[in-house]
Enzyme design. Structure first.
Site, PDB file in Angstrom:
ATOM      1  N   THR A 124       0.820  -1.201   0.000  1.00  0.00           N
ATOM      2  CA  THR A 124       0.000   0.000   0.000  1.00  0.00           C
ATOM      3  C   THR A 124       0.859   1.258   0.000  1.00  0.00           C
ATOM      4  O   THR A 124       1.968   1.278   0.558  1.00  0.00           O
ATOM      5  CB  THR A 124      -0.914   0.024   1.246  1.00  0.00           C
ATOM      6  OG1 THR A 124      -1.550   1.307   1.362  1.00  0.00           O
ATOM      7  CG2 THR A 124      -0.124  -0.234   2.532  1.00  0.00           C
ATOM      8  N   TYR A 146      -1.707   0.733  10.394  1.00  0.00           N
ATOM      9  CA  TYR A 146      -1.865   0.037   9.121  1.00  0.00           C
ATOM     10  C   TYR A 146      -0.585   0.146   8.291  1.00  0.00           C
ATOM     11  O   TYR A 146      -0.015  -0.859   7.846  1.00  0.00           O
ATOM     12  CB  TYR A 146      -3.055   0.625   8.356  1.00  0.00           C
ATOM     13  CG  TYR A 146      -3.217   0.119   6.946  1.00  0.00           C
ATOM     14  CD1 TYR A 146      -3.407  -1.239   6.699  1.00  0.00           C
ATOM     15  CD2 TYR A 146      -3.186   0.999   5.868  1.00  0.00           C
ATOM     16  CE1 TYR A 146      -3.565  -1.706   5.399  1.00  0.00           C
ATOM     17  CE2 TYR A 146      -3.351   0.537   4.569  1.00  0.00           C
ATOM     18  CZ  TYR A 146      -3.536  -0.806   4.336  1.00  0.00           C
ATOM     19  OH  TYR A 146      -3.690  -1.257   3.045  1.00  0.00           O
TER      20      TYR A 146
END
Length: 314
Positions: A124, A146
């Site tokens: 990501t 995250y």
């Protein structure tokens, strides 16, 4: 080729499995069907894949010793499974176990295959940090649990490539949207609010946030392009997104224009860990895998709108 897709019942995993199946590969999927969002949506994706003849194993990768749970003689592993987003409902332990421990267990499993052609980690742009407009050489500065745990997961995978255990690469995705998108994501919420006259929860300051909104079809084409380009991709981190940049305000305006309606906004406190800008620099992807995103924002959002309407009609 025999392909293992983790997180197969999710947004990206289900699209990826379909594409690989259509390309003639034998697909085996694994998913733990977590309740991070409505589990019925994942079950629906899984049913559609099973109807194609795709095998899906319900298994939590956080449980060690995957050797007897997953099939042997795998040619490719596409690792999509993760604890996503920056939701306040997710604890650090959720990110730690789903992103780091699960990835560690999966790479231990992968190391047994002497003929594994490639382990493709789905990463990501959150790994980069707050203000992202850089190539893959930029130092990672994640600002959320995250991003931190996805960076750790990526490094676990890449360490095996460095050690020569198996070929591997990591793809850092940018703001993916489209049909089957998670219900907590921006365009899913905007379309729901527009169609059902709900208020859209806008995080303070986010109207000016900038994103490389990238349609799922472009992302899947990029991911599957690793097959056939293993040699040049081994050991590489590669950005996948679009070099077009839009603000949150432009995203809202796009949905309003396409649905000919006005969405009422309600202000929410700013989210900790939210990125200010993520613009994809994709020169490396263009060079290594001939990556060429083609879906513009209007066409991509329209595809998602039509999917939502068809789903409601069903």
């Amino acid at each position: 080729m025999k392909v293992l897709v983790t997180g197969i019942a999710g947004f990206i995993g289900s699209h990826l499995a379909e594409k690989l199946y259509k390309n003639g590969h034998e697909i085996v999927g694994v998913d733990n069907f977590s309740d991070y969002y409505d589990i019925n949506l994942k079950r629906e994706n899984a049913r559609a894949l099973k109807n194609l003849g795709i095998t899906i194993i319900e298994r939590d990768l956080r449980v060690a010793s995957l050797v007897n749970a997953l099939p042997a003689e795998i040619d490719y592993i596409f690792h999509c499974a993760a604890q996503p987003g920056i939701a306040s409902t997710s604890s650090f332990e959720d990110y730690l176990t789903n992103n780091i421990i699960a990835t560690h267990n999966l790479t231990d499993f992968a190391a047994q295959f002497l003929k594994l052609k490639m382990f493709i980690n789905i990463g990501t742009s959150s790994i980069y940090g707050k203000d992202v407009f850089c190539d893959e050489e930029q130092m990672a500065k994640p600002i959320s649990n995250y991003g931190v745990t996805k960076l750790a997961a990526e490094q676990i995978v890449m360490s095996h490539s460095r050690l020569g255990d198996f070929p591997a690469c990591s793809l850092r995705l940018y703001s993916v949207y489209g049909s089957r998108e998670r219900p907590d994501k921006m365009f899913s919420q905007l379309i729901d609010c527009a169609l059902n006259k709900k208020k859209f929860p806008l995080f303070e300051g986010s109207l000016a946030h900038k994103r490389s909104f990238t349609h799922i079809n472009d992302i899947i084409n990029g991911i599957t392009s690793i097959i056939g380009n293993e040699k040049q991709c081994d050991g590489q981190v590669i950005n996948l997104g679009t070099d077009q940049e839009y603000t949150t305000a432009q995203g809202i305006e796009t949905v309003e224009r396409l649905l000919n309606t006005k969405i009422e906004l309600t202000m929410e406190p700013a989210r900790s860990g939210d990125q200010l800008r993520t613009k994809a620099v994709i020169d490396k992807a263009q060079r290594l895998i001939n990556y060429k995103p083609t879906v513009n924002l209007d066409d991509g959002v329209l595809e998602q709108i039509e999917w939502v309407k068809n789903k409601l009609n069903r």
